[in-house]
Design a protein around this motif. Structure first.
Motif, PDB file in Angstrom:
ATOM      1  N   GLU A  64       0.821  -1.200   0.000  1.00  0.00           N
ATOM      2  CA  GLU A  64       0.000   0.000   0.000  1.00  0.00           C
ATOM      3  C   GLU A  64       0.864   1.264   0.000  1.00  0.00           C
ATOM      4  OE1 GLU A  64      -3.617   2.045   2.568  1.00  0.00           O
ATOM      5  OE2 GLU A  64      -3.103  -0.043   2.919  1.00  0.00           O
ATOM      6  N   LYS A  65       1.941   1.248   0.785  1.00  0.00           N
ATOM      7  CA  LYS A  65       2.853   2.388   0.795  1.00  0.00           C
ATOM      8  C   LYS A  65       3.469   2.612  -0.582  1.00  0.00           C
ATOM      9  CE  LYS A  65       4.961   3.400   5.201  1.00  0.00           C
ATOM     10  NZ  LYS A  65       6.097   3.183   6.084  1.00  0.00           N
ATOM     11  N   ALA A  66       3.911   1.536  -1.192  1.00  0.00           N
ATOM     12  CA  ALA A  66       4.547   1.635  -2.505  1.00  0.00           C
ATOM     13  C   ALA A  66       3.574   2.142  -3.554  1.00  0.00           C
ATOM     14  CB  ALA A  66       5.114   0.278  -2.918  1.00  0.00           C
ATOM     15  N   ILE A  67       2.360   1.617  -3.551  1.00  0.00           N
ATOM     16  CA  ILE A  67       1.385   2.041  -4.554  1.00  0.00           C
ATOM     17  C   ILE A  67       0.954   3.479  -4.317  1.00  0.00           C
ATOM     18  CG2 ILE A  67      -0.794   1.279  -3.503  1.00  0.00           C
ATOM     19  CD1 ILE A  67       0.135   0.658  -7.127  1.00  0.00           C
ATOM     20  N   ASN A  68       0.859   3.892  -3.041  1.00  0.00           N
ATOM     21  CA  ASN A  68       0.511   5.281  -2.746  1.00  0.00           C
ATOM     22  C   ASN A  68       1.606   6.230  -3.217  1.00  0.00           C
ATOM     23  OD1 ASN A  68      -2.000   4.717  -1.706  1.00  0.00           O
ATOM     24  ND2 ASN A  68      -1.295   4.637   0.408  1.00  0.00           N
ATOM     25  N   GLN A  69       2.864   5.819  -3.088  1.00  0.00           N
ATOM     26  CA  GLN A  69       3.970   6.653  -3.578  1.00  0.00           C
ATOM     27  C   GLN A  69       3.919   6.777  -5.095  1.00  0.00           C
ATOM     28  OE1 GLN A  69       6.218   8.503  -1.770  1.00  0.00           O
ATOM     29  NE2 GLN A  69       6.629   9.345  -3.799  1.00  0.00           N
ATOM     30  N   LYS A  70       3.627   5.655  -5.765  1.00  0.00           N
ATOM     31  CA  LYS A  70       3.494   5.681  -7.223  1.00  0.00           C
ATOM     32  C   LYS A  70       2.333   6.586  -7.640  1.00  0.00           C
ATOM     33  CE  LYS A  70       5.463   1.186  -8.339  1.00  0.00           C
ATOM     34  NZ  LYS A  70       5.203  -0.138  -8.933  1.00  0.00           N
ATOM     35  N   TYR A  83      -8.423  11.988 -16.610  1.00  0.00           N
ATOM     36  CA  TYR A  83      -7.304  11.050 -16.513  1.00  0.00           C
ATOM     37  C   TYR A  83      -6.859  10.891 -15.062  1.00  0.00           C
ATOM     38  CZ  TYR A  83      -3.109   8.468 -17.628  1.00  0.00           C
ATOM     39  OH  TYR A  83      -2.160   7.488 -17.690  1.00  0.00           O
ATOM     40  N   ILE A  84      -6.829  11.988 -14.309  1.00  0.00           N
ATOM     41  CA  ILE A  84      -6.459  11.922 -12.890  1.00  0.00           C
ATOM     42  C   ILE A  84      -7.450  11.041 -12.134  1.00  0.00           C
ATOM     43  CG2 ILE A  84      -6.384  13.285 -10.760  1.00  0.00           C
ATOM     44  CD1 ILE A  84      -5.003  15.503 -12.463  1.00  0.00           C
ATOM     45  N   GLN A  85      -8.732  11.199 -12.422  1.00  0.00           N
ATOM     46  CA  GLN A  85      -9.740  10.366 -11.760  1.00  0.00           C
ATOM     47  C   GLN A  85      -9.507   8.889 -12.095  1.00  0.00           C
ATOM     48  OE1 GLN A  85     -13.799  11.303 -12.753  1.00  0.00           O
ATOM     49  NE2 GLN A  85     -14.628   9.679 -11.498  1.00  0.00           N
ATOM     50  N   TRP A  86      -9.217   8.589 -13.353  1.00  0.00           N
ATOM     51  CA  TRP A  86      -8.965   7.211 -13.755  1.00  0.00           C
ATOM     52  C   TRP A  86      -7.737   6.655 -13.038  1.00  0.00           C
ATOM     53  CZ3 TRP A  86      -4.847   4.905 -16.340  1.00  0.00           C
ATOM     54  CH2 TRP A  86      -5.055   3.582 -16.733  1.00  0.00           C
ATOM     55  N   VAL A  87      -6.659   7.437 -12.974  1.00  0.00           N
ATOM     56  CA  VAL A  87      -5.439   6.994 -12.296  1.00  0.00           C
ATOM     57  C   VAL A  87      -5.728   6.709 -10.830  1.00  0.00           C
ATOM     58  CG1 VAL A  87      -3.154   7.749 -11.500  1.00  0.00           C
ATOM     59  CG2 VAL A  87      -3.812   8.081 -13.887  1.00  0.00           C
ATOM     60  N   GLU A  88      -6.449   7.615 -10.178  1.00  0.00           N
ATOM     61  CA  GLU A  88      -6.772   7.414  -8.761  1.00  0.00           C
ATOM     62  C   GLU A  88      -7.606   6.156  -8.556  1.00  0.00           C
ATOM     63  OE1 GLU A  88      -8.595  11.165  -7.807  1.00  0.00           O
ATOM     64  OE2 GLU A  88      -6.693  12.009  -7.099  1.00  0.00           O
ATOM     65  N   THR A 121      -7.781   3.463 -10.472  1.00  0.00           N
ATOM     66  CA  THR A 121      -7.089   2.220 -10.802  1.00  0.00           C
ATOM     67  C   THR A 121      -5.915   1.932  -9.880  1.00  0.00           C
ATOM     68  OG1 THR A 121      -5.716   3.346 -12.458  1.00  0.00           O
ATOM     69  CG2 THR A 121      -7.748   2.274 -13.228  1.00  0.00           C
ATOM     70  N   MET A 122      -5.379   2.946  -9.226  1.00  0.00           N
ATOM     71  CA  MET A 122      -4.205   2.736  -8.375  1.00  0.00           C
ATOM     72  C   MET A 122      -4.530   2.742  -6.887  1.00  0.00           C
ATOM     73  SD  MET A 122      -1.214   4.859 -10.330  1.00  0.00           S
ATOM     74  CE  MET A 122       0.115   4.069  -9.423  1.00  0.00           C
ATOM     75  N   THR A 123      -5.789   2.945  -6.539  1.00  0.00           N
ATOM     76  CA  THR A 123      -6.173   2.967  -5.132  1.00  0.00           C
ATOM     77  C   THR A 123      -6.667   1.585  -4.733  1.00  0.00           C
ATOM     78  OG1 THR A 123      -6.823   5.282  -5.352  1.00  0.00           O
ATOM     79  CG2 THR A 123      -7.659   4.107  -3.441  1.00  0.00           C
TER      80      THR A 123
END
Length: 90
Positions: free
Chosen positions: A4-10, A61-66, A68-70
């Motif tokens: 979770e830390k790693a994905i949050n940093q990404k 795009y920001i919404q999509w990134v958030e 898919t990465m959350t």
């Protein structure tokens, strides 16, 4: 938790990069308009339209990134199965 830390940093890195790219797009738009020979009213109208287009694109795009990465705090898995028989079917 390390994942979770790693994905949050990404995610944070990706969002910062998107904001930098948005700012570069806005700066490029400004340069293009400054060198344009159009009247000021036309430039202002074009600028408003292009800024709205840029912001809409980046916001989506920001919404999509958030999304898919959350990760979910409590992950779950649902298994659905279907059994069928082909005997007696003609």
């Amino acid at each position: 938790m390390n994942y979770e830390k790693a994905i949050n940093q990404k995610l944070d890195d990706q969002l910062k990069e998107l904001e930098r790219l948005r700012e570069r797009q806005m700066a490029q738009l400004q340069l293009k308009l400054e060198s344009s020979r159009q009247q000021q009213g036309q430039k202002a109208h074009l600028k408003a339209i292009r800024e709205q287009d840029i912001n809409t694109l980046f916001d989506q795009y920001i919404q999509w990134v958030e999304e898919t990465m959350t990760t979910e705090p409590k992950p779950w898995l649902q298994v659905i199965g279907v059994l069928s028989s082909t005997k007696g079917v003609r």
